[in-house]
Motif scaffolding. Structure first.
Motif, PDB file in Angstrom:
ATOM      1  N   SER A 174       0.665 -12.063   2.809  1.00  0.00           N
ATOM      2  CA  SER A 174       1.969 -11.438   3.024  1.00  0.00           C
ATOM      3  C   SER A 174       1.896 -10.454   4.175  1.00  0.00           C
ATOM      4  O   SER A 174       0.822  -9.974   4.546  1.00  0.00           O
ATOM      5  N   TYR A 175       3.075 -10.175   4.723  1.00  0.00           N
ATOM      6  CA  TYR A 175       3.183  -9.143   5.744  1.00  0.00           C
ATOM      7  C   TYR A 175       4.417  -8.306   5.463  1.00  0.00           C
ATOM      8  O   TYR A 175       5.485  -8.831   5.130  1.00  0.00           O
ATOM      9  N   LEU A 176       4.233  -7.011   5.599  1.00  0.00           N
ATOM     10  CA  LEU A 176       5.326  -6.072   5.396  1.00  0.00           C
ATOM     11  C   LEU A 176       5.452  -5.196   6.635  1.00  0.00           C
ATOM     12  O   LEU A 176       4.500  -4.519   7.020  1.00  0.00           O
ATOM     13  N   GLY A 177       6.618  -5.223   7.259  1.00  0.00           N
ATOM     14  CA  GLY A 177       6.848  -4.458   8.487  1.00  0.00           C
ATOM     15  C   GLY A 177       6.919  -2.964   8.228  1.00  0.00           C
ATOM     16  O   GLY A 177       6.737  -2.506   7.104  1.00  0.00           O
ATOM     17  N   PRO A 178       7.188  -2.194   9.293  1.00  0.00           N
ATOM     18  CA  PRO A 178       7.138  -0.731   9.193  1.00  0.00           C
ATOM     19  C   PRO A 178       8.172  -0.155   8.224  1.00  0.00           C
ATOM     20  O   PRO A 178       9.300  -0.654   8.131  1.00  0.00           O
ATOM     21  N   GLY A 179       7.766   0.887   7.532  1.00  0.00           N
ATOM     22  CA  GLY A 179       8.653   1.593   6.617  1.00  0.00           C
ATOM     23  C   GLY A 179       7.892   2.707   5.917  1.00  0.00           C
ATOM     24  O   GLY A 179       6.666   2.771   5.978  1.00  0.00           O
ATOM     25  N   ASP A 180       8.637   3.600   5.261  1.00  0.00           N
ATOM     26  CA  ASP A 180       8.013   4.697   4.525  1.00  0.00           C
ATOM     27  C   ASP A 180       7.564   4.217   3.154  1.00  0.00           C
ATOM     28  O   ASP A 180       8.362   3.650   2.402  1.00  0.00           O
ATOM     29  N   ARG A 181       6.304   4.413   2.818  1.00  0.00           N
ATOM     30  CA  ARG A 181       5.790   4.006   1.509  1.00  0.00           C
ATOM     31  C   ARG A 181       4.817   5.007   0.935  1.00  0.00           C
ATOM     32  O   ARG A 181       4.223   5.795   1.665  1.00  0.00           O
ATOM     33  N   VAL A 201       5.075  -3.120  -3.910  1.00  0.00           N
ATOM     34  CA  VAL A 201       5.413  -4.173  -2.954  1.00  0.00           C
ATOM     35  C   VAL A 201       4.147  -4.896  -2.520  1.00  0.00           C
ATOM     36  O   VAL A 201       4.166  -6.081  -2.213  1.00  0.00           O
TER      37      VAL A 201
END
Lengths: 247, 247
Positions: free
Chosen positions: A51-58, A79
């Motif tokens: 999987s790949y998850l793009g930029p964001g606050d986590r 996630v």
DNA sequence: TTCTTCATCTCGAAA
DNA sequence: TTTCGAGGTGAAGAA
């Protein structure tokens, strides 16, 4: 607790530089602390799936047992994640804080790359309490053993977890006429899958006993769906309504 | 981003008094922030089941969507939780910070009582990225549709998710001789449950077609356990080895 | 809503 | 280590 222990319990840095953040993660890991890192990041996972998850606050949590959890602001499930037993590693790569976690069997890795760290914390945790739960399938089983008539008048339990070629039967017994009864327990409303499970056990027991006599199947659960009830009818098995807590 | 926004992103208090902690939780909740509370606490849960967790250090996360997660220093799963849609509430009770979360359908509540709060944080989060995953059952299905011969030479898919009285068939088609074939897909190694599922669909389709012709069942997965393979043989269904990614 | 199934399910127990 | 089923499973899609 000494003042030093008190001071050691929590260590937090607000908007640290990437190297300062890396340092906190590394030393916390050595001490066996739980670490949280909050900031803007991307996540790559490769393993059983990818999987790949793009930029964001986590919010990222690293547990001393090797668990990794990446949470967004929504949903109960992370996630991205990695199970216990992984080896964490925090490095600087391309001027970013990179948290990498890997394991084998199966080969899996997760990489969290922070472009900005807003907060990093390390927590020393002590926890000697065990969770106690009630309302489980084990409770339902105990209830059936205490009151076998809940299954039907004259039912006699003979064994629990009786092994068959298809798996373990929850409760194995006989009815008032001495016929073998296979009981499958579920703590909540059941669907077609539970009927299939019960039927597998019934067939396995019938083979085991060389089909000398008919084997009956009974599903014990709070309720059934329509489709499951139809399947029960087709297979010739019974249903009894009962909850772990006694209604 | 303005300096004010920058300042708002993270708010942290170390070892706050219970009322100060309550205040942070309350205002953060109003702003739609994600909140974390770390400290020594007990947890009570009542709902589908019930549970009690004695005193210990835990990391509690409150999400703006109503999720609650209570984590110890071990395991991937939270020791206690509440799903999205709950209403949070932080109060002072018996001189302790008490975080309560409730929902209906089903009626459930969780109460976290802190005897000491080591840290409370509020995070403003922005996240516009969607997770993209590959290696799922959907990928396996696409692979079968692209190369039907993977199932067997001459196999022709006619429908996906075809409805039957027993549920939806993953891939419905016919073989080189025009016989109906029911295909069940699994992204990973399968056990007896998958065979039961396939068999339910096969039987349902046979009824649907009034048993005019024999209906074949094929399980497509990376591999199969011994018990499942035996069951496949008993039921007369086939197995084909295939992965979502193409080996 | 309820139902059904997928999931990087996780977790624990047993073989 | 693998297998198997429970789980307060959660999450998504359809009826």
């Amino acid at each position: 607790m000494t003042a030093s222990d008190q001071r050691r319990r929590v260590e937090t840095e607000l908007r640290p530089g990437h190297d300062a953040a890396r340092e906190v993660v590394a030393t916390a890991r050595e001490r066996g602390d739980l670490v949280t890192v909050f900031g803007r990041c991307t996540v790559e996972y490769e393993g059983r799936a990818s999987s790949y998850l793009g930029p964001g606050d986590r919010h990222v949590m690293l547990k001393p047992d090797g668990t990794v959890l990446v949470h967004t602001d929504e949903g109960q499930q992370p996630v991205n994640w990695q199970p216990p037993g992984c080896t964490h590693d925090a490095t600087l790569a391309n001027g970013q804080l990179e948290v990498r976690s890997e394991r084998t069997t199966p080969e899996e890795s997760i990489v969290v790359s922070f472009e900005r760290v807003q907060q990093v914390s390390a927590f020393a945790m002590e926890d000697s309490s065990e969770l106690s739960v009630s309302g489980t399938e084990a409770d339902l089983k105990q209830r059936i053993l205490d009151e076998p008539d809940l299954v039907e008048p004259g039912f006699t339990p003979l064994a629990t977890e009786r092994q068959t070629p298809a798996g373990a039967v929850d409760v194995y017994g006989e009815d008032a006429e001495g016929r073998v009864v296979v009981v499958e327990l579920k703590r909540r409303r059941v669907g077609p899958d539970a009927v299939g499970q019960l039927d597998r056990y019934v067939q396995a027991v019938e083979r085991d006993l060389h089909a000398e006599s008919e084997v009956r199947g009974v599903l014990v659960a709070p309720s059934v769906t329509d489709r499951a009830r139809t399947l029960l009818g087709e297979k010739g098995h019974g249903f009894v309504a009962a909850t772990p807590d006694g209604e």
